[in-house]
Every structure is written in structure tokens, then in C-alpha cells.
Scaffold this motif. Structure first.
Motif, PDB file in Angstrom:
ATOM      1  N   VAL A   1       0.832  -1.201   0.000  1.00  0.00           N
ATOM      2  CA  VAL A   1       0.000   0.000   0.000  1.00  0.00           C
ATOM      3  C   VAL A   1       0.870   1.256   0.000  1.00  0.00           C
ATOM      4  CG1 VAL A   1      -0.211   0.065   2.532  1.00  0.00           C
ATOM      5  CG2 VAL A   1      -1.960   1.151   1.113  1.00  0.00           C
ATOM      6  N   ASN A   2       0.423   2.266  -0.718  1.00  0.00           N
ATOM      7  CA  ASN A   2       1.037   3.587  -0.687  1.00  0.00           C
ATOM      8  C   ASN A   2       0.144   4.517   0.138  1.00  0.00           C
ATOM      9  OD1 ASN A   2       1.965   6.237  -1.224  1.00  0.00           O
ATOM     10  ND2 ASN A   2       2.766   5.651  -3.194  1.00  0.00           N
ATOM     11  N   PHE A   3      -1.085   4.770  -0.334  1.00  0.00           N
ATOM     12  CA  PHE A   3      -2.024   5.588   0.425  1.00  0.00           C
ATOM     13  C   PHE A   3      -3.446   5.222   0.039  1.00  0.00           C
ATOM     14  CE2 PHE A   3      -1.485   8.177  -3.365  1.00  0.00           C
ATOM     15  CZ  PHE A   3      -2.703   8.831  -3.556  1.00  0.00           C
ATOM     16  N   VAL A   4      -4.397   5.843   0.723  1.00  0.00           N
ATOM     17  CA  VAL A   4      -5.815   5.569   0.543  1.00  0.00           C
ATOM     18  C   VAL A   4      -6.487   6.887   0.152  1.00  0.00           C
ATOM     19  CG1 VAL A   4      -7.910   4.898   1.804  1.00  0.00           C
ATOM     20  CG2 VAL A   4      -5.773   3.674   2.211  1.00  0.00           C
ATOM     21  N   CYS A   5      -7.480   6.823  -0.739  1.00  0.00           N
ATOM     22  CA  CYS A   5      -8.156   8.045  -1.179  1.00  0.00           C
ATOM     23  C   CYS A   5      -9.633   7.771  -1.420  1.00  0.00           C
ATOM     24  CB  CYS A   5      -7.511   8.570  -2.462  1.00  0.00           C
ATOM     25  SG  CYS A   5      -8.166  10.159  -3.009  1.00  0.00           S
ATOM     26  N   SER A   6     -10.478   8.386  -0.607  1.00  0.00           N
ATOM     27  CA  SER A   6     -11.915   8.281  -0.841  1.00  0.00           C
ATOM     28  C   SER A   6     -12.298   9.200  -1.987  1.00  0.00           C
ATOM     29  CB  SER A   6     -12.695   8.653   0.419  1.00  0.00           C
ATOM     30  OG  SER A   6     -12.520   7.671   1.416  1.00  0.00           O
TER      31      SER A   6
END
Length: 193
Positions: free
Chosen positions: A163-168
Motif C-alpha cells: 500500500v502507498n495511500f488511501v483516497c476516498s
């Protein structure tokens, strides 16, 4: 040059959203989003980003369990949350994506180079993801508050993806925005040499 309305949409008036309206994001919109993201440049066209669109109640519950307490409700409320991953096996795709040279050999046996390249370029692709979503009329809420190890077990077990990042993404609720935070000026952040 883009007109002022486009610049406002992509940058000046765009905000990081924490709350979401009850409006769906369609499969067509997700396809359009990726079809824009893929054109962003990466070094040697390596394209290490791998995107999981989390939309079902079951997948969302697994993701919420990996999020920091401050981000859990944001993921619950969002119509879709994307996990922007990075494939550590991206060199295997280079013969197809960068046929001009033997780019795969540049990474052979060099795990630090693989990790740095995957992180840097999937981060670039994540930036393109945000701009592409905004260009399609969607709002974004990028987040880095999560348990990476737990998230990777929940979603990437048995793969070469981290994982790098999460984005809604969705249609943001402007009533739930924080006041606009300041930005550094040119003279504070830049030098011309």
C-alpha cells in the motif's frame, strides 16, 4: 493553457473532503478515472500503481478495520475508497511498457531501487488519480492514517503489491469541510538558481 474554470476545478477551489453526499460513483466513472490516470508519466513508463476500488459493504468493513480512528468514519461514509498500491514486481512489466531498452535489467537484484522507484512513481500516479477524479467532477479525500501491515494482509496477501495511500472519492459534502488551510508562498517554498 487551461481556462480559469478548469484551474479552479483542479487546484484553486478543490478541497480535501471529509464528508460525503449520498450519491453513487458508477463503474463507468471508475473506468474513466483509470483511463485518465494511465496517461500520466512515470519513469521508464513503469506504472507501478495498482488500484483497488473499495465499494462493497464487506470490503469497506475490512478497510475500516485497517484505518486510524480519525479516518474510519470517512471511509464508512464515502461511496468509494481507493487503495493506491505499488507493485514491487513492476520490473516484470517493463518489456511490454518500455520496449525501447532492457529496462528490467536496471532493477535486477536491486531491491532498494525497486522500492524507491515503486514508491516515487505510484505516488506520482496517486497525484494523477486525484487530478483525474477532480476533472471528472468527483471530490477526493486522500489519507495516510492506516495500519499498512494490516491493510496489506487484508487486501494484498499473496501478491507483490504494497500500500502507498488511501483516497476516498465521491461527491463531497461542503458543509463538512474544515476552513481552508494556508499555503506556503512562492518565496517560502521556491528558489530560482
Amino acid at each position: 493553457m487551461l481556462d480559469q474554470a478548469a484551474l479552479d476545478t483542479l487546484f484553486i477551489n478543490a478541497r480535501t473532503h471529509n464528508g460525503w453526499l449520498d450519491q453513487p460513483v458508477t463503474p463507468t466513472q471508475l473506468q474513466q478515472l483509470y483511463d485518465l490516470v494511465k496517461w500520466g508519466p512515470t519513469s521508464a513508463n513503469c506504472e507501478p500503481a495498482r488500484i483497488l476500488f473499495i465499494q462493497s459493504a464487506e470490503a469497506k468493513a475490512r478497510l475500516v478495520d485497517c484505518m486510524a480512528a480519525t479516518n474510519a468514519d470517512k471511509v464508512k461514509a464515502a461511496p468509494v475508497t481507493a487503495i493506491i498500491g505499488m507493485d514491487m514486481a513492476f520490473p516484470d512489466t517493463l518489456p511490454h511498457l518500455f520496449p525501447h531498452a532492457d529496462a528490467r535489467s536496471w532493477f535486477a537484484g536491486n531491491q532498494p531501487l525497486i522500492e524507491a522507484t515503486a514508491f516515487r512513481n505510484s505516488s506520482l500516479q496517486g497525484g494523477y488519480f486525484i487530478l483525474a477524479a477532480r476533472a471528472l467532477g468527483l471530490d477526493c479525500g486522500p489519507m495516510s492514517g492506516f495500519d499498512a501491515d494490516k491493510l496489506e494482509v487484508a487486501f494484498f496477501a499473496g501478491t507483490t503489491v504494497k500500500v502507498n495511500f488511501v483516497c476516498s472519492i465521491g461527491h463531497g459534502d461542503v458543509a463538512k469541510l474544515f476552513p481552508r488551510s494556508p499555503r506556503l508562498g512562492f518565496d517560502e517554498a521556491c528558489k530560482v538558481l
